[in-house]
Design an enzyme around this catalytic site. Structure first.
Site, PDB file in Angstrom:
ATOM      1  CB  CYS A  91      -1.125  -0.036   1.007  1.00 46.14           C
ATOM      2  SG  CYS A  91      -0.119   0.223   2.878  1.00 46.14           S
ATOM      3  CB  CYS A 110       0.748   1.004  -4.147  1.00 47.87           C
ATOM      4  SG  CYS A 110       0.900  -0.466  -5.122  1.00 47.87           S
ATOM      5  CB  CYS A 125       2.621  -1.487  -7.455  1.00 46.57           C
ATOM      6  SG  CYS A 125       1.699  -1.021  -6.065  1.00 46.57           S
TER       7      CYS A 125
END
Length: 134
Positions: free
Chosen positions: A11, A85, A89
């Site tokens: 996250c 995120c 990511c």
């Protein structure tokens, strides 16, 4: 999977959702799964409301520290669970990805974090069932 699978929860701050998810998976899977968590912009400490919400169900995440998402950690994980995120990511071919749409517990009290904690548990239980069936 013939070896112990590894799961990475990601996250933004690695202080709430991903820490609770990692706590649940460690609790439910024991050492049958390698559990990792990271954040695209990690906070300094784990969210106190997340710590309290997990303590209420007998899981201690006080020893966890928010960590920066490292390329190598993502690349070596079998399953990557993202929780908001965004573009930070990395995507690697052949990995299993899931994006869990969950409310961000940042700035919320424990009473608001409990439903997020419980939703995360349900998702982790399903993930674990899928991993053990593989």
């Amino acid at each position: 999977m013939s070896r112990k699978p590894s799961v990475l929860f990601v996250c933004v701050h690695n202080a709430g959702r991903s820490q609770m998810a990692a706590g649940w998976l460690r609790h439910l899977a024991g050492d049958s799964v390698e559990v990792r968590s990271a954040g695209s912009m990690p906070a300094d400490v784990v969210n106190p409301a997340a710590v309290e919400a997990m303590r209420e169900v007998g899981i201690d995440i006080t020893g966890q520290t928010p960590r920066k998402l490292e390329w190598e950690t993502a690349e070596s994980s079998d399953v990557i669970i993202t929780m908001g995120c965004g573009d930070a990511c990395p995507v690697f071919p052949g990995k299993r990805y899931e994006d869990w749409k969950l409310e961000d517990p940042a700035g919320k009290g424990v009473e608001s974090v409990r439903p997020i904690r419980d939703e995360i548990r349900a998702r982790v239980e399903k993930l674990l069932a899928d991993l053990t069936a593989a």
